[in-house]
Design a protein around this motif. Structure first.
Motif, short mmCIF file in Angstrom:
data_model
loop_
_atom_site.label_atom_id
_atom_site.label_comp_id
_atom_site.label_asym_id
_atom_site.label_seq_id
_atom_site.Cartn_x
_atom_site.Cartn_y
_atom_site.Cartn_z
N ALA A 1 -0.95 3.43 -7.34
CA ALA A 1 -1.26 3.50 -5.92
C ALA A 1 -0.95 4.87 -5.35
O ALA A 1 -1.67 5.38 -4.49
N TYR A 2 0.13 5.49 -5.83
CA TYR A 2 0.47 6.83 -5.38
C TYR A 2 -0.64 7.82 -5.74
O TYR A 2 -1.07 8.64 -4.92
N VAL B 1 -8.88 6.23 3.11
CA VAL B 1 -8.38 5.25 2.16
C VAL B 1 -9.11 5.46 0.85
O VAL B 1 -10.30 5.78 0.84
N TYR B 2 -8.41 5.28 -0.23
CA TYR B 2 -9.02 5.44 -1.55
C TYR B 2 -10.24 4.55 -1.67
O TYR B 2 -10.17 3.34 -1.46
N SER C 1 -3.72 4.11 -0.22
CA SER C 1 -4.25 3.38 -1.38
C SER C 1 -4.68 1.99 -0.94
O SER C 1 -4.27 1.51 0.12
N PRO C 2 -5.50 1.32 -1.74
CA PRO C 2 -5.70 -0.12 -1.50
C PRO C 2 -4.43 -0.87 -1.85
O PRO C 2 -3.49 -0.31 -2.42
N ARG C 3 -4.37 -2.13 -1.50
CA ARG C 3 -3.19 -2.93 -1.81
C ARG C 3 -3.07 -3.08 -3.33
O ARG C 3 -4.02 -3.39 -4.02
N GLN C 4 -1.86 -2.82 -3.81
CA GLN C 4 -1.58 -2.89 -5.24
C GLN C 4 -0.30 -3.69 -5.47
O GLN C 4 0.54 -3.82 -4.59
N ARG D 1 0.85 -1.18 0.00
CA ARG D 1 0.00 0.00 0.00
C ARG D 1 0.89 1.24 0.00
O ARG D 1 1.98 1.23 0.55
N VAL D 2 0.40 2.29 -0.63
CA VAL D 2 1.12 3.55 -0.64
C VAL D 2 0.32 4.56 0.18
O VAL D 2 -0.90 4.65 0.05
N TYR D 3 1.04 5.29 1.02
CA TYR D 3 0.42 6.32 1.85
C TYR D 3 1.09 7.65 1.56
O TYR D 3 2.29 7.71 1.26
#
Length: 518
Positions: free
Chosen positions: A268-269, A288-289, A257-260, A191-193
């Protein structure tokens, strides 16, 4: 020439019982007083002399530069002499090597003191103790500088890993990360934060993220936005720790983001940035997106992959690494501005534009047109999500038999598009007509205003008003805007550009800097 006057660092009883200078010298060790220039100035006043402190290369560190014998200075700096005394009949000079904290005899600096009177025992004692204190201060400064260099090198390495992930080079990213953070990118997904705070607080926020995640995440100061910190976290524990961090910082926001797949880090970014905008309206400052129906999910998977392969097939003649670099750069350039894409990738804006121009030329695509950008974005994301297409399969929906009009013409796509754009019909300002004109004008408010017969500011206000209704960012460009464009293509409100047919469209040599023209 004599040996070093300060052998042994312990303070002795001051000569003649004069304790005043010793107390003043000790004051220089207080945290607020640890300054080379201040200490050198004190020495000059105390022994009535001219004082110069220079580094081993001759650079002035403090005091006023003095005319000195360069050969003697070189001997002291190299450690061949620990100290030297000179007398030219006019002045008396003492040179003292300030040892470097590292190994070896070389001095890190040379202290030169010149006065008209000879050095008595008091002046010699003061000089010796001052030299010892300078050695401590220079060592402290060197340690601090080494720490800064190490932190900078580590930050640059983290950014390099992120840039490799952004261009889908997961193999190289793992190889680089393995040396310092073993196992960090072992999983195929993450995941990207994105965290946001004031630019002045960004460094402290990044350090707090590193501490909170305890080596379990990739923490990067965003190269494009001064207020942002990017975190790539493979484990769910990273999210919990970041949320706890944000809870204790009332001016910090967090989007995730959700898991990608790691290869989709750029996607994801973008999702995390979208979620960050939503977090500003949440009491816990975290979002969360949101998962929602994507147009690609309503298309036949095999037909969609075949169509995307046909669009991108002109690039298949390129070497694999060149093709991958061009496509990854173009995906970022379509998702963000070319300027920000360049910062994220660590290349110049002209490099991003040149790569996108080359892709546009090979595809026969005018990427200054918003519908063309939306279609190219869909093709690039399809290949990124599913991998290269096997042309030898001969499956239904092969490239030769699938056109974009067929993909968009299904009842499912039309229903989705009408449902999305239909949300605008309830607004009395006719936001739908404004948005249709704005997208048809390639997101130019002025051109849309001319078509509608209104002021350009009215167009901008209507577009911004449509964003919360559609739950999509439009003026920032990227995925949200391209989905709205696809909705207009599906309903027939915009003509469908078919990039799968050779010769349709031409590359624009004047590639715009931003993802949408304004």
């Amino acid at each position: 020439m004599v040996g070093r006057p300060d052998e042994g660092q312990a303070f002795q009883q001051p000569y003649g019982g004069d304790r005043a200078w010793a107390q003043e010298l000790l004051e220089q060790l207080r945290p607020a007083g640890r300054d080379l220039r201040r200490l050198v100035d004190w020495l000059a006043r105390t022994v009535s002399a001219s004082v110069c402190l220079q580094d081993d290369r001759g650079g002035l560190l403090a005091g006023a530069r003095l005319p000195l014998d360069s050969a003697v200075v070189a001997d002291v700096a190299a450690g061949r002499l620990s100290a030297a005394s000179l007398d030219d009949g006019v002045r008396h000079v003492r040179l003292v090597g300030i040892r470097h904290p590292g190994p070896g005899p070389a001095a890190g600096a040379v202290l030169a003191v010149a006065r008209p009177e000879p050095f008595d025992r008091r002046a010699t004692e003061i000089l010796g103790h001052t030299a010892g204190l300078l050695e401590l201060l220079l060592g402290e400064r060197e340690s601090a500088e080494s720490g800064r260099r190490l932190r900078r090198a580590t930050a640059d390495l983290r950014l390099a890993i992120l840039q490799l992930l952004m261009v889908e080079d997961t193999v190289s990213a793992r190889r680089v990360a393995a040396g310092l953070w073993p196992g960090l990118l072992e999983q195929d997904t993450a995941r990207v934060y994105v965290l946001e705070d004031a630019a002045a607080e960004r460094d402290r926020l990044a350090d707090a993220c590193v501490d909170a995640t305890a080596g379990g995440a990739l923490v990067v100061r965003c190269p494009a936005v001064d207020e942002h910190v990017i975190v790539v976290g493979p484990s769910a524990e990273v999210e919990r720790r970041l949320r706890s961090l944000v809870a204790g910082r009332p001016r910090t926001f967090l989007g995730g983001s959700p898991r990608q797949q790691l290869a989709l880090t750029a996607t994801a970014y973008g999702q995390a940035v979208t979620a960050l905008a939503v977090s500003r309206f949440r009491p816990d400052r975290y979002a969360v997106y949101a998962a929602r129906t994507r147009p690609a999910r309503l298309m036949d998977p095999a037909a969609l992959r075949g169509w995307a392969a046909a669009v991108l097939r002109p690039l298949d003649t390129l070497p694999h690494h060149v093709r991958a670099e061009l496509l990854a750069t173009t995906r970022l350039g379509l998702e963000f501005t070319a300027v920000n894409a360049a910062k994220v990738l660590g290349v110049s804006r002209n490099t991003v534009r040149a790569r996108m121009d080359r892709v546009a030329s090979l595809l026969g695509a005018d990427l200054s047109r918003l519908p063309v950008r939306a279609v190219a974005h869909a093709a690039l994301n399809t290949e990124a999500a599913h991998g290269p297409y096997d042309f030898s399969g001969g499956a239904p929906g092969s490239p030769a038999r699938t056109r974009l009009t067929e993909l968009l013409g299904t009842s499912a796509l039309r229903s989705w598009a009408e449902g999305l754009l239909g949300r605008l019909d309830e607004d009395g300002r006719d936001l739908r007509a404004t948005l249709r004109a704005w997208t048809a004008a390639d997101a130019h408010a002025e051109r849309a205003a001319q078509v509608l017969g209104v002021h350009a500011q009215t167009v901008r206000e209507h577009v911004r008003a449509a964003e919360p209704v559609l739950e999509r960012r439009l003026t920032a460009g990227g995925t949200d805007l391209y989905e709205v464009v696809l909705a207009h293509l599906a309903t027939g409100e915009l003509p469908v550009p078919d990039l799968g047919v050779p010769g349709t469209g031409a590359a624009n040599p004047d590639q715009p800097d931003s993802s949408v023209q304004r």
